[in-house]
Enzyme design. Structure first.
Site, PDB file in Angstrom:
ATOM      1  N   HIS A 149     -38.067  31.059  71.380  1.00 28.97           N
ATOM      2  CA  HIS A 149     -38.587  29.848  70.758  1.00 28.97           C
ATOM      3  C   HIS A 149     -40.101  29.735  70.913  1.00 28.97           C
ATOM      4  O   HIS A 149     -40.698  28.717  70.540  1.00 28.97           O
ATOM      5  CB  HIS A 149     -37.928  28.597  71.370  1.00 28.97           C
ATOM      6  CG  HIS A 149     -36.535  28.362  70.875  1.00 28.97           C
ATOM      7  ND1 HIS A 149     -35.427  28.470  71.686  1.00 28.97           N
ATOM      8  CD2 HIS A 149     -36.057  28.069  69.647  1.00 28.97           C
ATOM      9  CE1 HIS A 149     -34.331  28.229  70.980  1.00 28.97           C
ATOM     10  NE2 HIS A 149     -34.687  27.984  69.741  1.00 28.97           N
TER      11      HIS A 149
ATOM     12  N   ARG B  63     -26.018  21.488  64.134  1.00 29.92           N
ATOM     13  CA  ARG B  63     -27.227  20.765  63.746  1.00 29.92           C
ATOM     14  C   ARG B  63     -27.716  21.360  62.430  1.00 29.92           C
ATOM     15  O   ARG B  63     -27.291  22.438  62.033  1.00 29.92           O
ATOM     16  CB  ARG B  63     -28.308  20.852  64.812  1.00 29.92           C
ATOM     17  CG  ARG B  63     -28.913  22.227  64.971  1.00 29.92           C
ATOM     18  CD  ARG B  63     -29.986  22.238  66.059  1.00 29.92           C
ATOM     19  NE  ARG B  63     -31.210  21.580  65.636  1.00 29.92           N
ATOM     20  CZ  ARG B  63     -32.267  22.222  65.136  1.00 29.92           C
ATOM     21  NH1 ARG B  63     -32.252  23.525  65.000  1.00 29.92           N
ATOM     22  NH2 ARG B  63     -33.348  21.568  64.770  1.00 29.92           N
TER      23      ARG B  63
END
Lengths: 307, 351
Positions: free
Chosen positions: B194, B224
């Site tokens: 990330h 999500r």
């Protein structure tokens, strides 16, 4: 989900092996090496929820567990030993795993004592199937060796010890290769001893894996006030804080019920928690700002929680 | 579920892929409010949601044949798009079992799984596959189990190993990504892969997300949505092939932006795998051209408002400064300022 008791096999006066089958002709979800399930055990006034390691690995046709009748049992293991019978239906949870094999490691040192052997019974077939290096040392009482011997494979790297004293921990831990991971399961004193010995000679935390076993033991009763719910409860001496919350109809967060997963953490507003979990850091314990409701209790007559 | 599959369309070259009316109405539109900001938007992945895209554990839609074909083409050029490290072999079988059981349960007209203990028979009617194999015996399949099954499912997948209180991206099938590389990220820890995301690190978002995912429970998957914009319905917008798709950004004009500019939505699912204790991350991508999207009145209006008021940092990160105003100008005539319902349901049953 519902499971039917298919078979009960006594291994000794106090140890029984249970085989569970799915109620319908379906399959269970796959278990795993190190996974456990929660069994809901009916009691006269309430339901007990006990965690047991699956010894049946990834098999989906049946689950197998081994249950020792705990001295002064609160009701769970005593019911399973005295009242459970083939054909009965029990509510069980889906498996969860807080004690998995570190699959990137090449060597695995397994140390267990007493009924703490159970997770390793599901480890052994996986370690063997994938040709991973391992060594198992199991300690038990002198007169229980014949109970555990048939459960263990007859291999040169599997050793049964008739007492903890015949295991030279420091020598064993010092002789391990750098790529070895350590797994320990058994009574709290055994696990604490192994981990202390490992840390003393420099084992890093990341290579030490412990299964919390035995779970909640009860203690002095205390009061709990739930600030947001506006509920006040008594936690009885044979009841966990989590069980008290549940029996009041609340739905607090929870999973493992053994102080390991961290899911049930609640903020403490007043009072001093008596920590019994394996999750909080030393600093977090000392701060006393949160509590694992599944195993921890109170050092003060009352706790106020933000829930 | 009853779905009709289109003949294989293209997601490259002439970009023949189009959404039918039914596909537009089931599109997982990502904006529940008129203003978009980062937030923790994780929810349990249970059946049912604002559109039919949420009805199955792993969604199959009319683009199935074209997307499988596009994946096969990408793998011919670059086999490194599918890689799994050796210690993840159990996670490979976990994935195969999960996907086969889910597809056979949700789409019995398309897929069938017959089991006799470890002797399994897998039938994939759309792709004409009828294969008997031994579960757990890799040599009984034509390719490794993870590659075998993910070649037959829409969307990308990665495998996360859990160890040392962290997650490591130790495998994946990634052929339809929004500009990231499995070959580059393979073996990285959660914070490492990330790394490029701005702002969120400082906010502690990844520390909390990791703590949450480490406790993800078996049998309780979560999902999500994520979104970006892509020029042309191109599945493979990878760093490896940037020379092929990067220049497309400069070709958009006010005249063809409705046809070329696509909203790309990822329905991401996270599932704890049983034997390996790994996490399967599914990234199910959906592409819709603006000219298709605006046929849903609510989506046209809301998309206009979201892009018009989008935070400048997000505009930059999603790579849209070059054409953002062009999109706003295209959408503005559809927006009469009506107050819209919250949530992402289309609020109409026909186009």
């Amino acid at each position: 989900m519902k499971a039917r008791i298919e078979n009960i096999e006594p291994l000794s006066a106090t140890i029984k092996r249970f085989t569970l089958a799915p109620e319908a002709a379906k399959l269970f979800p796959a278990g795993a090496a190190g996974a456990f399930i929660l069994l809901e055990i009916p009691g006269p006034s309430r339901v007990w929820k006990n965690a047991y390691s699956l010894i049946s690995g990834g098999r989906r046709e049946t689950y197998e567990i081994i249950v020792r009748r705990v001295a002064h049992s609160r009701g769970g293991s005593a019911w399973l030993h005295d009242h459970a019978a083939p054909g009965q239906l029990l509510e069980i949870s889906e498996p969860a795993n807080l004690f998995p094999i570190a699959r990137a490691a090449q060597n695995h040192l397994l140390l267990s004592a007493g009924i703490g052997i159970t997770p390793f019974l599901s480890y052994l077939p996986v370690l063997q199937a994938h040709n991973l290096g391992f060594e198992l040392h199991h300690c038990c009482k002198q007169d229980e060796q014949e109970i555990f011997r048939p459960l263990l494979p007859n291999l040169p790297n599997v050793t049964l010890h008739g007492s903890r004293n015949s295991l030279d921990l420091t020598a064993l831990l010092s002789a391990q290769k750098l790529n070895t991971h350590l797994y320990v399961c058994g009574p709290e004193a055994f696990m604490d001893g192994v981990i202390a010995a490992a840390k003393k000679i420099g084992w890093p935390d990341a290579k030490i894996h412990e299964e919390s076993f035995g779970g909640a033991t009860g203690g002095a009763p205390f009061r709990v006030n739930l600030a947001r719910s506006g509920v006040a409860l008594e936690v009885a001496s044979d009841q966990t804080l989590l069980e008290a919350l549940e029996s009041a109809g609340l739905q607090p967060p929870r999973m493992c019920r053994g102080g390991a997963c961290g899911v049930c953490e609640l903020p403490v507003l007043e009072g001093v928690p008596d920590h019994h979990d394996h999750f909080l850091t030393a600093a977090a314990r000392a701060a006393g700002k949160s509590i694992m409701t599944c195993v921890s209790r109170a050092k003060t007559p009352e706790l106020v929680l933000d829930f | 579920m009853n779905i009709s599959l289109k003949p294989a369309e293209t997601f490259r070259g002439d970009f023949s892929a189009r959404n039918s009316d039914a596909a537009i109405l089931r599109f997982p539109f990502p904006f529940p409010e008129d203003v978009y900001m980062y937030g923790v938007n994780i929810e349990p992945h249970v059946r049912g949601g604002p559109t039919a895209a949420y009805d199955a554990v792993f969604d199959i839609d009319e683009h199935y044949l074209g997307e499988c074909e596009d994946r096969a083409l990408t793998l011919i050029d670059d086999p490194a798009r599918c890689q799994v490290l050796p210690h993840m072999i159990e996670a490979e079988w976990d994935t195969l079992e999960l996907l086969m059981e889910s597809l056979a349960t949700d789409y019995p007209d398309l897929f069938n799984l017959t089991k006799n203990r470890t002797a399994w028979r897998w039938q994939n009617r759309p792709l004409g596959i009828d294969h008997s194999f031994i579960f757990g015996a890799a040599q009984s399949l034509p390719c490794p189990p993870f590659e075998y099954i993910t070649r037959q499912v829409q969307g990308d997948f990665t495998l996360q190993d859990q160890r040392d209180n962290n997650l490591y991206m130790d495998g994946g099938m990634v052929t339809s990504q929004a500009d990231w590389s499995l070959n580059f990220d393979l073996g990285m820890s959660f914070h490492e892969w990330h790394g490029p995301v701005p702002v969120a690190h400082e906010l502690g978002v990844f520390d909390r997300a990791l703590a949450y995912l480490l406790r993800l429970q078996y049998g309780k998957p979560v999902r999500r949505l994520n979104w970006t914009l892509t020029v042309n319905p191109r599945l493979d917008t990878s760093p490896e092939n940037y020379p092929l798709w990067g220049p497309d950004k400069a070709t958009v004009t006010p005249e063809d932006i409705g046809e070329k500019m696509c909203l790309r939505v990822e329905l991401q699912t996270l599932t704890r795998l049983p034997r390996s204790n790994a996490i399967l991350f599914g990234i199910r991508g959906y592409l819709i051209r603006l000219e298709e999207l605006v046929r849903v009145k609510k989506y046209a209006k809301r998309m206009h408002r979201v892009l018009r008021d989008l935070h400048p940092d997000i505009v930059e990160y999603k790579g849209m400064p070059r054409y953002r105003q062009m999109i706003i100008d295209y959408l503005a005539p559809f927006d009469d300022g009506e107050i819209l319902s919250s949530g992402t349901a289309p609020d109409q049953t026909r186009l």
